[in-house]
Design an enzyme around this catalytic site. Structure first.
Site, PDB file in Angstrom:
ATOM      1  N   ASN A  50      43.889  37.757  45.619  1.00  0.00           N
ATOM      2  CA  ASN A  50      43.874  38.920  46.502  1.00  0.00           C
ATOM      3  C   ASN A  50      43.791  40.264  45.782  1.00  0.00           C
ATOM      4  O   ASN A  50      43.332  41.248  46.368  1.00  0.00           O
ATOM      5  CB  ASN A  50      45.142  38.878  47.373  1.00  0.00           C
ATOM      6  CG  ASN A  50      45.384  40.192  48.098  1.00  0.00           C
ATOM      7  OD1 ASN A  50      44.788  40.473  49.125  1.00  0.00           O
ATOM      8  ND2 ASN A  50      46.280  41.021  47.553  1.00  0.00           N
ATOM      9  N   LYS A  73      32.615  42.636  46.105  1.00  0.00           N
ATOM     10  CA  LYS A  73      32.867  41.774  47.260  1.00  0.00           C
ATOM     11  C   LYS A  73      31.663  40.884  47.576  1.00  0.00           C
ATOM     12  O   LYS A  73      31.823  39.728  47.994  1.00  0.00           O
ATOM     13  CB  LYS A  73      33.256  42.611  48.474  1.00  0.00           C
ATOM     14  CG  LYS A  73      34.566  43.368  48.314  1.00  0.00           C
ATOM     15  CD  LYS A  73      35.733  42.449  47.982  1.00  0.00           C
ATOM     16  CE  LYS A  73      37.051  43.182  47.862  1.00  0.00           C
ATOM     17  NZ  LYS A  73      38.180  42.291  47.534  1.00  0.00           N
ATOM     18  N   TYR A 122      32.779  48.656  44.621  1.00  0.00           N
ATOM     19  CA  TYR A 122      33.591  47.813  45.510  1.00  0.00           C
ATOM     20  C   TYR A 122      32.719  46.822  46.279  1.00  0.00           C
ATOM     21  O   TYR A 122      33.000  45.612  46.322  1.00  0.00           O
ATOM     22  CB  TYR A 122      34.378  48.699  46.470  1.00  0.00           C
ATOM     23  CG  TYR A 122      35.340  47.966  47.363  1.00  0.00           C
ATOM     24  CD1 TYR A 122      36.644  47.708  46.947  1.00  0.00           C
ATOM     25  CD2 TYR A 122      34.958  47.531  48.627  1.00  0.00           C
ATOM     26  CE1 TYR A 122      37.537  47.037  47.768  1.00  0.00           C
ATOM     27  CE2 TYR A 122      35.839  46.852  49.453  1.00  0.00           C
ATOM     28  CZ  TYR A 122      37.128  46.604  49.024  1.00  0.00           C
ATOM     29  OH  TYR A 122      38.013  45.930  49.836  1.00  0.00           O
ATOM     30  N   ASP A 178      48.338  40.981  34.840  1.00  0.00           N
ATOM     31  CA  ASP A 178      47.096  41.698  35.118  1.00  0.00           C
ATOM     32  C   ASP A 178      45.994  40.641  35.213  1.00  0.00           C
ATOM     33  O   ASP A 178      45.584  40.060  34.199  1.00  0.00           O
ATOM     34  CB  ASP A 178      46.805  42.683  33.986  1.00  0.00           C
ATOM     35  CG  ASP A 178      45.528  43.481  34.212  1.00  0.00           C
ATOM     36  OD1 ASP A 178      44.692  43.073  35.044  1.00  0.00           O
ATOM     37  OD2 ASP A 178      45.347  44.513  33.542  1.00  0.00           O
ATOM     38  N   VAL A 179      45.505  40.387  36.433  1.00  0.00           N
ATOM     39  CA  VAL A 179      44.598  39.254  36.642  1.00  0.00           C
ATOM     40  C   VAL A 179      43.236  39.454  35.994  1.00  0.00           C
ATOM     41  O   VAL A 179      42.450  38.506  35.914  1.00  0.00           O
ATOM     42  CB  VAL A 179      44.420  38.962  38.150  1.00  0.00           C
ATOM     43  CG1 VAL A 179      45.741  38.566  38.780  1.00  0.00           C
ATOM     44  CG2 VAL A 179      43.789  40.150  38.874  1.00  0.00           C
TER      45      VAL A 179
END
Length: 332
Positions: free
Chosen positions: A157, A234, A230, A130-131
């Site tokens: 990613n 980004k 989101y 789990d990054v």
């Protein structure tokens, strides 16, 4: 380039064979066409290199053939059990890299992807992490060290969506998206830099000490109502990438990003499977089609390869022109 003895021998042999079998002019014409094609594809270079001093006894066909773009490299692709990450992992393996296929929960899909890569002659391993958790990021890189002896390329990613109108967006969903899409990319890239420094430069692998590629989005620049978490993540990825690139380029660490537009993945299936929704989506894409994960994957291979060695701190948009403000095509 001078004509090589091997090439001349091949030509004489072909002509002798043609004479012996009494082939027609059409056959000759067709054969010559194939020879021209092969020459353009690099066959002439291979023949010449085999005929260099030392001869074919000292050189194999494998030595003479051009290497794959990512030959002799080791890569981690996070969030690689589906969608864009899966496409990148497959493309990297096809280009010659040894690939860690990272997944958080979908072990079955990760194992399937690894199995299919191996069936085609590639090298891949599935690793759970789990990054968004620092300890898992450390474990991910430890496994890359154990399995491949180190790492050269990291594609950060992994990402999720939790959509809602702004006043309906819960703090939990805000945090989940920021944790994975921004903090997770920070943690993985931070660990990558530490490992690159520890390994040191290996000029036989690459002129770069290491390469980091972020998966961003056109929404690093385009606001997106109903997706505040989101788009915020980004936008953060964009400046994280650029700041890292500015700071780390002097160490020969290349940091770049890919910003996909509308790509066919499970996360946005409703937008391209339904015909009415697809037509509305295409109004935002001047090139007239929805992208595939392979479109992004091929761009990632180039950014990870030494063919892009002078590319630093750049976001490569893979979006069919979505960033070109298509609503202004008719004068606004």
């Amino acid at each position: 380039m001078k004509a090589s003895p091997v090439a001349l021998d091949v030509g004489v042999g072909l002509l002798a064979g043609l004479a012996a079998t009494k082939v027609t002019a059409a056959h000759v014409s067709g054969l010559l066409g194939h020879l021209v094609y092969l020459a353009l594809a690099g066959t002439a270079e291979v023949l010449y290199r085999l005929a260099e001093p030392g001869g074919p006894d000292q050189q194999t066909w494998e030595d003479a053939m051009p290497q794959s773009q990512l030959e002799n490299t080791r890569a981690i692709v996070t969030g690689a059990s589906s969608g864009i990450g899966e496409g990148i992992a497959r493309a990297f393996a096809s280009a010659g890299a040894s690939v860690i296929v990272n997944y958080r929960s979908d072990e079955e899909s990760a194992d399937r992807i690894v199995g299919e890569i191996r069936e085609t002659g590639g090298r891949a391993e599935a690793v759970q992490a789990d990054v968004s958790k620092p300890e898992d990021c450390g474990k991910l890189f430890d496994e890359a060290d154990r399995l491949f002896g180190g790492i050269d390329i990291v594609v950060s990613n992994a990402g999720i969506q939790r959509d809602a109108a702004f006043t309906e967006l819960s703090l939990d969903d805000w945090r989940k998206v920021i944790d994975v899409n921004l903090t997770g990319q920070f943690l993985c890239s931070q660990e990558a830099v530490r490992r690159f420094r520890r390994q040191g430069l290996d000029a036989k692998r690459s002129p770069a000490l290491g390469k980091i590629i972020f998966t961003s989005s056109v929404h690093q620049a385009i606001p997106w109502a109903g997706h505040a978490n989101y788009a915020t993540a980004k936008g953060g990825v964009k400046l994280l990438m650029e700041t890292m690139a500015q700071e780390l380029a002097c160490e020969k660490i290349r940091v770049n990003a890919i910003a996909p537009g509308a790509i066919k993945t499970a996360i946005n299936r409703d937008a391209w499977e339904d015909e009415k929704a697809r037509k509305e989506l295409l109004k935002l894409i001047p090139y007239g089609r929805v992208g595939e994960s392979e479109d992004v994957a091929e761009a990632a291979v180039w950014l990870a390869s030494d063919a892009s060695d002078y590319v630093v701190g750049t976001t490569l948009f893979v979006d069919g022109g979505m960033m070109l403000y298509p609503s202004f095509r008719e004068g606004g």
